[in-house]
Design a protein around this motif. Structure first.
Motif, short mmCIF file in Angstrom:
data_model
loop_
_atom_site.label_atom_id
_atom_site.label_comp_id
_atom_site.label_asym_id
_atom_site.label_seq_id
_atom_site.Cartn_x
_atom_site.Cartn_y
_atom_site.Cartn_z
N ASN A 105 -73.39 -31.23 93.86
CA ASN A 105 -72.80 -32.16 92.88
C ASN A 105 -73.68 -33.39 92.71
O ASN A 105 -74.40 -33.79 93.63
N ILE A 140 -63.99 -31.84 93.57
CA ILE A 140 -65.05 -31.58 92.59
C ILE A 140 -65.67 -30.22 92.91
O ILE A 140 -66.21 -30.02 94.00
N VAL A 174 -70.76 -35.84 87.71
CA VAL A 174 -69.91 -36.93 87.20
C VAL A 174 -70.82 -38.15 87.06
O VAL A 174 -71.27 -38.72 88.06
N SER A 197 -67.24 -36.36 83.46
CA SER A 197 -67.53 -35.10 84.11
C SER A 197 -68.06 -34.08 83.10
O SER A 197 -67.69 -34.11 81.92
N GLU A 208 -67.40 -30.93 83.34
CA GLU A 208 -66.56 -29.73 83.44
C GLU A 208 -66.21 -29.22 82.04
O GLU A 208 -65.97 -30.00 81.13
#
Length: 342
Positions: free
Chosen positions: A316, A329, A335, A340, A342
């Motif tokens: 990450n 996460i 992030v 983010s 996602e």
């Protein structure tokens, strides 16, 4: 309380770095070496910090965070350490207090050690106090000379030392604390009558001793603190030492670190108890890792806060963001500035 100032020597080129870059601007663990030295002076609340610049002076200036105590003084010719301090004479003519002499390429020197030096200087009422170290072989460092009562009477540079003097195990680290007025008075008497034809700051100790002034010393406990940088290889070695000490600090304060040699932690990072840090993790900037967080392998976190109990699965990137408590996460998620991918 007696006023404190600092003079940071940062004018040299550093030819053995094999670079056109000013040596003191090279980073160690994310901060320019000279910034680390200035930070040490700031921790002691020095009211005035004069940075002596020369080679690539503008790059040295911009490598430092702005601070009202900072001023820059140019040394147009590099004629020795004594000359480097001499160029600050005008700036210090009205200063009443003590002045530290620090080296911009000695980034591991701790504020605790410098505070110990300053404290001894004040308690003993010295005109000058020098930080020394004792080793079996002092190499090419200047040797401490003492009289028959054990008082420091001077320093002899290696190139000017006799074979007998070179056997002395106590050496000069190049870190000093002076009474400012007495420093600049002694400097006015220094000459360049030596093999290097340079003005040695070390000559001020003999001048003060011969004038009946008190010259004291503090012996350094951890010699790694005064390891200077003269090559890229030495810089890499010091950076490894720095990161290793940081890791050990957190390991001894309730943090689990997997495969510690692969983990990098900056000096402004704060980590809560019972946090777990995976292999390959890098934590930098003003980051705060909450208690019981789990950070999986190969994560990069910079200038961010992780709430208590947050979990990062691994790989990450968290930049300038704040995660709420117990955030989860998933693998590979980024992030950045609280956004983010996602």
């Amino acid at each position: 309380m007696k006023a404190l100032a600092a003079i940071v020597l940062a004018a040299g080129k550093g030819t053995r770095m094999k670079s056109e870059r000013a040596k003191v601007t090279f980073p160690l663990a994310g901060k320019a070496m000279v910034q680390r030295v200035v930070d040490t002076a700031l921790k002691l609340k020095a009211s005035k910090i004069a940075v002596i610049v020369g080679w690539k002076k503008e790059s040295v200036k911009i490598s430092l965070n702005p601070d009202p105590s900072l001023e820059f003084i140019e040394q147009k010719e590099q004629l020795g350490t004594g000359h480097a301090v001499m160029v600050a004479t005008e700036s210090f003519k009205d200063f009443e207090g003590d002045v530290l002499i620090l080296c911009g390429d000695v980034p591991l020197l701790s504020a605790e050690t410098v505070d110990k030096l300053w404290t001894a200087h004040k308690e003993k009422g010295a005109a000058a106090t020098v930080l020394t170290a004792i080793v079996d072989d002092a190499g090419r460092y200047g040797r401490m000379l003492r009289d028959d009562k054990g008082n420091i009477k001077g320093i002899v540079e290696y190139k000017d030392a006799t074979q007998e003097e070179r056997k002395i195990q106590e050496f000069n680290t190049g870190i000093y604390c002076y009474d400012s007025k007495k420093l600049f008075s002694a400097l006015s008497k220094v000459t360049n009558d030596n093999q290097q034809k340079e003005y040695y700051l070390t000559d001020t100790l003999e001048i003060l001793y011969n004038a009946g002034e008190k010259v004291e010393s503090v012996v350094l406990e951890d010699i790694m603190e005064v390891s200077g940088v003269n090559s890229q290889e030495q810089l890499a070695e010091l950076e490894n030492i720095y990161y290793d000490r940081t890791r050990k600090h957190w390991l001894n304060n309730g943090v689990m670190i997997h495969n510690p040699a692969t983990v990098l932690i900056g000096d402004d990072v704060v980590i809560g108890q019972d946090a777990e840090i995976g292999a390959g993790v890098q934590l930098f900037g003003d980051s705060c890792i909450g208690r019981e967080c789990i950070i999986g392998p190969n994560c990069l976190i910079q200038n961010s806060a992780l709430g208590v109990g947050s979990v990062l699965f691994g790989h990450n990137i968290i930049i300038e963001s704040e995660l709420q408590e117990h955030s989860i996460i998933d693998y590979g998620i980024k992030v950045i500035r609280n956004n983010s991918d996602e």
